[in-house]
Write an enzyme that holds these catalytic residues in place. Structure first.
Site, mmCIF file in Angstrom:
data_model
loop_
_atom_site.group_PDB
_atom_site.id
_atom_site.type_symbol
_atom_site.label_atom_id
_atom_site.label_comp_id
_atom_site.label_asym_id
_atom_site.label_seq_id
_atom_site.Cartn_x
_atom_site.Cartn_y
_atom_site.Cartn_z
ATOM 1 N N SER A 121 17.898 10.702 52.076
ATOM 2 C CA SER A 121 18.295 12.115 51.988
ATOM 3 C C SER A 121 19.442 12.385 52.945
ATOM 4 C CB SER A 121 17.112 13.023 52.370
ATOM 5 O OG SER A 121 15.986 12.710 51.591
ATOM 6 N N GLU A 180 7.708 13.153 61.016
ATOM 7 C CA GLU A 180 8.161 13.536 59.675
ATOM 8 C C GLU A 180 7.078 14.349 58.960
ATOM 9 O OE1 GLU A 180 9.079 10.270 57.003
ATOM 10 O OE2 GLU A 180 10.217 11.623 55.715
#
Ligand SMILES: Cc1cc2nc3c(=O)[nH]c(=O)nc-3n(C[C@H](O)[C@H](O)[C@H](O)COP(=O)(O)OP(=O)(O)OC[C@H]3O[C@@H](n4cnc5c(N)ncnc54)[C@H](O)[C@@H]3O)c2cc1C
Length: 399
Positions: free
Chosen positions: A152, A235
């Site tokens: 990403s 995360e």
């Protein structure tokens, strides 16, 4: 009094106001303003002094943010650098050396430098330790070759958190080393991958003899698995419980708004389901709040996996309800042209976009199946999956 610093909450407010008196938000250029805010320790107050913080409790961030918002201060666009703030920063704080912290954290917080995460590979996703991108030492540098995938924001990143294999002759978890790699350097090629939404938020990244100075290694040689786990724990919290959210924020927000503004769409059956989803969303929001408060006292643990698991399930269920509620309109897709979005946006655009984007929520940041394994083993203490690699050198395993 707050923490050990002898600073009270009203002292902290005073400190922000004194800062604002010398840095008029509307007249100071944004970058200068945010640099100065970082230097004053008012960026992330739980970070140490000298690194954008004051060593205070994490819960006090809200006090500071509210003061800055009320003054019309520009902010650091956290949605533009989600991986930087949510994952790179805590990893650098925990495992980076003092020089790295000084070099990277300020530009990370101000979003002058965007970060991405280079973990997944075509042959290594859930089984991350099976990755094969190689890092070979050459004097004061490392030479990196291999391929990463689903990266990403790699197209906007200055730095990537890279996990690479530095030793193929030891069991796979022991042969990994962790680096920060300059994404704009030679030997790094970023190619877009288009998603079901039509956008390309993520990329594949090819390394061809890319060189990383040893001073950009994070943690010891062979300690990559340990450092990567710190990133992964952060995360999950960052996706599942990132920040204080008001009631009816997140995926339930647009649904509740449609329900209120379009009475002609309501049926008794939909009403029952909406109530159920609303209550679940509220419970998840309060549980995330509790998790954040626990975090104020320490590092993220496996509990973040539960928050992320619930987040994914609810997003998928609520976005499905959203489509159903919209009736035939729900099947119309607003825009399928290829975009390169500035950030991941789970709740924007129309119901069709939200529904399609939510499919990825149970994959990104660890799949729901893997998170259930983590909860089973590390929270509930159930027996683990058999490990095949215990005493076997990585290079001897079948590929
Ligand atoms: C939108 C999005 C953004 C992403 N961004 C990034 C990024 O920035 N950086 C990055 O490094 N990665 C990123 N990823 C990759 C993501 O982390 C991986 O897709 C994920 O870890 C799963 O790996 P995989 O796709 O290789 O699937 P696999 O690991 O091949 O899994 C396939 C299926 O098997 C199941 N499975 C596998 N092992 C087990 C097991 N032991 N027990 C039970 N079930 C199992 C999985 O749950 C899954 O359903 C992103 C993914 C998405 C969708």
């Amino acid at each position: 009094m707050l923490g050990n610093t002898g600073l009270s909450e009203s002292d902290l407010r005073e400190r922000v106001r004194a800062f604002l008196a010398t840095h008029e938000p509307r007249q100071t250029p944004k970058q200068d303003f945010n640099n100065a805010r970082f230097d004053a320790g008012l960026a992330w107050v739980h970070y140490p002094e000298g690194l954008g913080g004051l060593g205070l409790s994490r819960t006090l961030q809200a006090v500071v943010d509210a003061e800055f918002a009320a003054a019309g201060a520009p902010g650091n666009d956290p949605e533009r650098n989600g991986i930087g703030l949510g994952m790179a920063a805590p990893t650098i704080l925990a495992y980076g050396d003092a020089g790295q912290q000084q070099r990277w954290l300020r530009k990370l917080w101000t979003a002058e430098e965007i970060w991405c995460q280079l973990f997944s590979e075509p042959g290594a996703g859930s089984d991350l330790a099976a990755l094969s991108t190689r890092a070979v030492r050459d004097g004061d540098e490392w030479v990196v070759s291999g391929q990463k995938v689903w990266t990403s924001q790699a197209h906007r990143a200055k730095y990537g958190l890279l996990l690479a294999r530095s030793n193929p002759d030891v069991p796979k978890h022991q042969g990994l080393t962790y680096f920060a790699v300059d994404m704009t350097g030679p030997g790094v090629e970023v190619r877009p991958l288009r998603q079901i939404t039509g956008e390309a938020e993520f990329n594949e990244v090819f390394f061809t003899d890319a060189r990383i100075p040893d001073r950009d290694r994070i943690g010891g040689v062979g300690d990559g698995w340990k450092v990567a786990n710190a990133t992964l724990m952060s995360e999950r919290v960052s996706i599942g419980a990132s920040r204080a959210m008001p009631r009816e924020s997140g995926m339930i927000g647009p649904v509740a708004r449609t329900w209120r503004s379009r009475p002609e769409l309501r049926t008794r059956g939909l009403h029952d389901r909406l109530l159920q989803l609303w209550v679940e969303a509220e419970v998840a929001r309060l549980a995330s709040e509790q998790l954040r408060q626990q975090l104020a006292a320490g590092k993220p643990g496996p509990e973040g996996s539960a928050a992320k698991l619930v987040f994914a399930r609810l997003n998928q269920e609520i976005s499905g309800f959203d489509i159903e509620l919209a009736g035939a309109d729900g099947l119309r897709y607003d825009d399928w042209t290829m975009h390169r979005p500035e950030s991941a946006n789970f709740y924007g655009r129309g119901p069709g976009y939200r529904y399609l984007r939510a499919r990825a929520n149970s994959i990104e940041g660890g799949t729901s199946e893997i998170l259930r394994n983590i909860i089973a083993e590390r929270v509930l203490g159930l027996p683990g999956e058999p490990r095949v690699d215990k005493d076997v050198a990585w290079k001897d395993l079948p590929r």
